[in-house]
Design an enzyme around this catalytic site. Structure first.
Site: not given
Ligand code: GLN
Length: 536
Positions: A381, A507, A509
């Site tokens: 992410c 994600h 995970e």
């Molecule tokens: N802050 C970033 C976004 O909003 C990544 C979010 C995250 O790592 N869950 O796109």
């Protein structure tokens, strides 16, 4: 069969591991052929933990259907392989909101709205919701917090009423703590007795007691607790500290916890399941003594903040016959001068998710170092976004490249705000959340790893790869190898010329479980291990 309800409460202190116990109970019942679900009721007023700082409450776990939830739901999924939904996570805030919305709508016209019965009725309704689907034989409901908390009183009252209504179809498991007083050289059961009294004063008699302890409890202690608390001796079990949380189900089964539950619910006990695949996993875990070190580059110096990533890496390590030693590398402290030294300690690097400015330059420095030194790297992410920014700055030649999240004015917005996010003002529950499809590019590394042409993974972000730059990235060697078919959003980037340099906007995970470790983590860890061997 009529669904059975198990309520899991905790007393004496917090952090006793109710989530692990609930997950273990779920696992044991599942292995007897029952269909189970586990839900968490949290007594705080936030609608969901999405807006909470991870320092407050650890990682925010996201369900397939896009609910931001408590990290215990991660344990439920990892232990049992079930897929939780928005019904599995409820807070006081959600309960009150539903009741207040109804009040404004005029549904209770003429009535005074009170905690009892309106709030308690809404809690009861939500507890029964999963059961009403007809999909489950057992609904396990974990109540957050500790007995005696002001906040949890309505939940206790709801359980009291439900137990009365459900009769023999509901039981309460109460988890307490038996401290060992070093100076006296004694184990103390008094806190447990008090905690059970407190529960009884709310009209709830526990059916099963689980005593958390750091020291093995002899039979006499368990017998004493049984006598003082009106609980049958074989319904008192101990949960000793174990080297791994994954040992807990087997330990509970050994003491007959699942059998006691079935007896209490008037169900046939039958033979004790062998737990074959689970035991195989434990055996591999015990045999995995070689160490592989993986660095977590992130800003939250708190184990629970990256809970699912940690567990996914540990699981993948075990299936690769290695013990993963996780080294937290605080991205706030990474500088061009010390990056080599900090990364030298580890064999591979995960660049962690996150929000906001703090610590991002360290993530970018780490990404540059691992890319230019061909150290296996997995960006998740925000981690993926930092890989993309680093590549723009140091390979594409845009020194001022950034994400709009960090610099709204950046002329090279290689990470941009998603179109449908531009008009959103509210912070809670408004990100791109939950599982979305992703088509994988034929011949790419990720397609090979997944062994599939399309996948579904869970998201939690507002920003995205800016497709305007795609061709430049492709030409320079960072490939866009996964995209959402509907929105055309880039979900995965990889540098095929490196040993393992993959960034995922989603994600992975969240969906790695004990019996089904995630392919990306499996492949990443196996590459880290191979790379380590080559270097030796
Ligand atoms: N802050 C970033 C976004 O909003 C990544 C979010 C995250 O790592 N869950 O796109």
């Amino acid at each position: 069969m009529t669904p059975k309800f198990i309520f899991v409460t905790g007393g004496v202190v917090s952090s006793l591991g109710k989530g692990i116990i609930s997950s273990s109970v779920g696992k044991l019942l599942q292995s007897r052929g029952y269909r189970i679900t586990i839900q968490k009721f949290d007594p705080y007023i936030n609608i969901d933990p999405g807006t909470l700082n991870p320092y407050e409450h650890g990682e925010c776990y996201v369900t397939d259907d896009g609910m931001e939830t408590d990290l215990d739901l991660g344990h439920y999924e990892r232990f049992t392989g079930i897929r939780t939904t928005r019904n599995n996570s409820v807070t006081t805030g959600r309960i009150y909101k539903a009741v207040i919305d109804r009040e404004r709508h005029g549904d209770y016209l003429g009535k005074t709205i009170q905690v009892v019965p309106h709030i308690t009725d809404e809690i009861k309704r939500r507890i029964r919701l999963s059961a009403e689907t007809g999909e489950y034989d057992f609904v396990i409901t974990e109540i957050g917090g500790t007995i005696g908390d002001i906040e949890s009183a309505p939940f206790m009252e709801a359980i009291r009423q439900l137990r009365w209504e459900l009769g023999k179809d509901a039981i309460n498991i109460h988890l307490t703590y038996v401290p060992f007083l070093k100076a006296a050289g004694e184990l103390k059961t008094k806190p447990t007795q008090h905690s059970v009294k407190e529960l009884q004063s709310m009209g709830i008699q526990p059916d099963v007691l689980i005593l958390r302890t750091e020291v093995h409890l002899e039979d006499g202690i368990l017998q004493k607790v049984a006598n003082f608390c009106n609980v049958e001796r074989d319904c008192v079990v101990q949960s000793e500290d174990l080297p791994s949380i994954y040992e807990v189900p087997v330990n509970m089964q050994k003491q007959g916890l699942d059998a006691a539950i079935l007896r209490k619910l008037n169900l046939p006990v039958g033979e004790t399941p062998a737990l074959g695949p689970w035991r195989n996993f434990l055996e591999r875990m015990h045999g995995a003594t070689k160490i592989v070190k993986i660095g977590l580059v992130g800003k939250y110096d708190l184990q629970d903040a990256y809970k699912s990533i940690r567990e996914a890496l540990i699981q993948a390590g075990i299936y690769n016959d290695h013990k993963v030693k996780l080294v937290f590398i605080n991205s706030e402290n990474i500088t061009p001068a010390n990056v080599a030294e900090q990364i030298a300690e580890v064999d591979g690097v995960v660049i962690c998710p996150g929000f906001g400015q703090r610590g991002i330059e360290g993530k970018i420095i780490a990404a540059e170092y691992t890319r230019s030194h061909d150290i296996p790297t997995f960006g998740i992410c925000l981690g993926m976004q930092m890989m993309v920014i680093e590549f723009a700055r140091n390979v594409l030649g845009y020194a001022d490249a950034n994400s709009r999240e960090m610099d709204a004015e950046t002329p090279h917005n290689v990470i941009d705000i998603m179109e449908d996010q531009k008009t959103i003002k509210d912070m809670g529950g408004t990100m791109r959340l939950g599982a979305y499809g992703c088509d994988l590019k034929e011949g790419s590394r990720v397609a090979e790893i997944y062994g599939a042409a399309s996948i579904r993974e869970r998201h939690r972000h507002r920003y995205e790869f800016n497709n305007k730059y795609e061709q430049e990235y492709e030409n320079a060697g960072m490939k866009c190898v996964g995209r959402n078919p509907e929105s055309d959003l880039v979900e995965i980037v990889e540098i095929p010329n490196l040993k393992w340099y993959i960034g995922a906007q989603f994600h992975p995970e969240y969906s790695s479980t004990v019996l089904n470790p995630h392919p990306l983590f499996m492949d990443f860890v196996s590459t880290v291990i191979k790379n380590k061997k080559q270097l030796q």
